[in-house]
Every structure is written in C-alpha cells, then in structure tokens.
Design a protein around this motif. Sequence first.
Motif, PDB file in Angstrom:
ATOM      1  N   SER A 130       8.210 -18.892  23.501  1.00  0.00           N
ATOM      2  CA  SER A 130       9.466 -18.294  23.069  1.00  0.00           C
ATOM      3  C   SER A 130       9.430 -16.767  23.039  1.00  0.00           C
ATOM      4  CB  SER A 130       9.810 -18.811  21.684  1.00  0.00           C
ATOM      5  OG  SER A 130       8.726 -18.543  20.826  1.00  0.00           O
ATOM      6  N   THR A 131       8.261 -16.173  23.235  1.00  0.00           N
ATOM      7  CA  THR A 131       8.229 -14.707  23.190  1.00  0.00           C
ATOM      8  C   THR A 131       8.867 -14.069  24.422  1.00  0.00           C
ATOM      9  OG1 THR A 131       6.029 -14.698  24.133  1.00  0.00           O
ATOM     10  CG2 THR A 131       6.163 -14.560  21.746  1.00  0.00           C
ATOM     11  N   ARG A 132       8.977 -14.827  25.511  1.00  0.00           N
ATOM     12  CA  ARG A 132       9.592 -14.252  26.713  1.00  0.00           C
ATOM     13  C   ARG A 132      11.102 -14.130  26.507  1.00  0.00           C
ATOM     14  NH1 ARG A 132       9.062 -13.690  32.436  1.00  0.00           N
ATOM     15  NH2 ARG A 132       7.000 -14.638  32.599  1.00  0.00           N
ATOM     16  N   GLN A 133      11.633 -12.926  26.829  1.00  0.00           N
ATOM     17  CA  GLN A 133      13.080 -12.718  26.718  1.00  0.00           C
ATOM     18  C   GLN A 133      13.731 -12.404  28.066  1.00  0.00           C
ATOM     19  OE1 GLN A 133      14.058  -9.866  23.641  1.00  0.00           O
ATOM     20  NE2 GLN A 133      13.222 -11.149  22.009  1.00  0.00           N
ATOM     21  N   VAL A 134      12.918 -12.222  29.105  1.00  0.00           N
ATOM     22  CA  VAL A 134      13.468 -11.978  30.450  1.00  0.00           C
ATOM     23  C   VAL A 134      12.768 -12.933  31.410  1.00  0.00           C
ATOM     24  CG1 VAL A 134      13.816 -10.305  32.296  1.00  0.00           C
ATOM     25  CG2 VAL A 134      13.796  -9.520  29.915  1.00  0.00           C
ATOM     26  N   SER A 135      13.528 -13.797  32.062  1.00  0.00           N
ATOM     27  CA  SER A 135      12.886 -14.749  32.963  1.00  0.00           C
ATOM     28  C   SER A 135      12.479 -14.057  34.263  1.00  0.00           C
ATOM     29  CB  SER A 135      13.832 -15.916  33.266  1.00  0.00           C
ATOM     30  OG  SER A 135      14.792 -15.537  34.233  1.00  0.00           O
TER      31      SER A 135
END
Length: 194
Positions: free
Chosen positions: A149-154
């Motif tokens: 969940s730490t990723r905010q940009v795929s």
Amino acid sequence: DSKPVQVKLVLLGEAAVGKSSLVLRLVNNDFQENKEPTIGAAFLTHKCQVEDKTVKFEIWDTAGQERFHSLAPMYYRNAQAAIVVYDITRRSSLDKAKSWVKELQHQANPNIVIAFVGNKLDLVQNSDVENSADSNDEASENYNQEDNSTRQVSTNEAMAYSKNAELVFFETSAKNNINIIETFYEIGIFIFIK
Ligand code: GDP
Ligand code: MG
C-alpha cells in the motif's frame, strides 16, 4: 583514447524525492538514510561509457524547495539532458514532476533529452525481490513483483505518461542501486541517436 563527450544534465523534482541520493549513488556508490537537503544547487561530474563513447556528465543537482524554483532556468537553460524525479510513494511529487516536464518542454533547449524517474522503488519491494534483482536480465521484472500500500504511483501510469511525452522512463532506488546507471546510459544513447 578519444576525448570524453561532455553532457550537461540537470536534476529536477520536488524536495526529498531523492535527487541528491541518486547522484551520490552514481558518483560515490554511497547512500545516506538522512541526507541533508540541498541548498541552491550542487555540481558533480561522472564519466560513463556509452557504446564506443566516453560521456562526461556535468550534473547540476538542484534544490527542490519552491523558494528555489526561480533559479532552475539557470541550470536547465544550456542542459542537453534532464532527469525529472518523483517519489513512487508520494503522489504529489508526480504532479510536480509533470509540471517540470512541461516547463522544460517550453523553456529549455528543444532537443533536451528528458528522463522521468520514479525513485524509492525499494520501499514497495519485498526482500525476496531485492535479493533476486541482480539476477534479472529484464529490468521490467523489478517492476512487476511487488507490491504494497505504500505505492501511490503505478508503473503503468508513469510509463504511459512518459511514452506519450517521449521521455526516457525508469523506476529507481538510490538505496538499493537499481536502474541508476541504466538511466544515464539510456540518456547517452538518446543524445547520440538524435
Ligand atoms: P532530494 O531533496 O530530492 O535531493 O532528496 P534526498 O536525496 O536528499 O533524499 C531525501 C530522503 O529520501 C533522504 O532521507 C534519503 O535517504 C531518502 N531516499 C533517497 N532515495 C531513496 C531511495 O531510493 N529509497 C529510500 N528508501 N529512501 C531514499
Ligand atoms: Mg537534494
């Protein structure tokens, strides 16, 4: 034997995305967990072999704070290359990076080669992936096995944007030394193809 080809390169992007850390890893093969912010700009050079050419990158590492924004044109005006960095765990840094790309495309040298770089890839990888990263031939394998969940940009979103805007694209980690030399190499290739 042959003289190095000099390439002026500027690093741009929101504060704390890891611009200075990428350069520190490239130039000194070092990483600092709590790197002090850059004031104004720092200048470093690094030589890199790109096919049959030795390229001497003259790197301007700028400060990301808004109060330094007005200084940026001094650094990108004569640049042949730019690396625009965002942090894949911070959405706001993507918007800032896109606005830098727009500014470069309007104000910089029209032939400037721009790389769009999503840093801190290590934060979304589990340790198994980190350990196996060296044995992967395909850089893209680093991108697929994640995630949390730490990723905010795929990856897909940033890759599609980069393709559309004709930018070199990589996801990197200054901490784990992923895709940094590849970014510079690819920039070199683009400069000599053009
Ligand atoms: P700059 O303001 O863009 O130059 O960013 P810095 O290089 O000063 O880095 C800001 C913070 O992010 C520092 O605490 C770094 O240690 C950290 N950092 C930079 N790159 C990475 C990375 O690839 N992974 C992780 N986990 N942290 C990083
Ligand atoms: Mg910095």
